[in-house]
Motif scaffolding. Sequence first.
Motif, mmCIF file in Angstrom:
data_model
loop_
_atom_site.group_PDB
_atom_site.id
_atom_site.type_symbol
_atom_site.label_atom_id
_atom_site.label_comp_id
_atom_site.label_asym_id
_atom_site.label_seq_id
_atom_site.Cartn_x
_atom_site.Cartn_y
_atom_site.Cartn_z
ATOM 1 N N LEU A 52 0.829 -1.210 0.000
ATOM 2 C CA LEU A 52 0.000 0.000 0.000
ATOM 3 C C LEU A 52 0.861 1.256 0.000
ATOM 4 N N ASP A 54 -0.501 4.489 0.409
ATOM 5 C CA ASP A 54 -1.067 5.458 1.344
ATOM 6 C C ASP A 54 -0.758 5.044 2.790
ATOM 7 N N GLU A 57 -3.877 3.973 4.868
ATOM 8 C CA GLU A 57 -4.365 2.658 4.478
ATOM 9 C C GLU A 57 -3.422 1.572 4.987
ATOM 10 N N ASP A 86 -3.700 0.333 -3.636
ATOM 11 C CA ASP A 86 -4.535 1.051 -2.680
ATOM 12 C C ASP A 86 -5.851 0.309 -2.478
#
Length: 151
Positions: A52, A54, A57, A86
């Motif tokens: 991931l 982000d 997240e 994502d």
Amino acid sequence: MHHRIHAAYHQAKCSRSSCAWLFIDNTPIEEWLNNHLDYPDLDLNGLSLMWLLDEEEDALAQRRFTPAEDGTTTPVPLLVCGDDMDFDCFVLMTEQVIDGTTLHWRRFGHSVSAGLEVGINTQWGSENRSVSFSLADFHEALAEFYRLMKA
């Protein structure tokens, strides 16, 4: 029957190099799930704990993977789209249930909610294909996974 879970380095199909990864019964998690579930091309997806971009997240995936108290259930994002990295594309979810000294992934589906709402709305598969692990082994695998990430 408990399946074996452990962490080691692996180069997934969606990756250019090897990195920390989880294995079930000595098979990379995305390949094992691809062989046991009725979702096409799961082996092209990345492990959410590693894949991931982000930060929020990523933190959410780590919190959800971490086993909660006995008797609880948690929607856990297992795999994410290898291209997007994502929670806005395909996310394979599991319902993680803690039952004494056993951790179960009771059912699998794909999230229809995105971003930080991942798994809140999940379309569960029609087949119930539970996978169980020793809770101690699961904790050990996560600890080794995070150690390998930092190495």
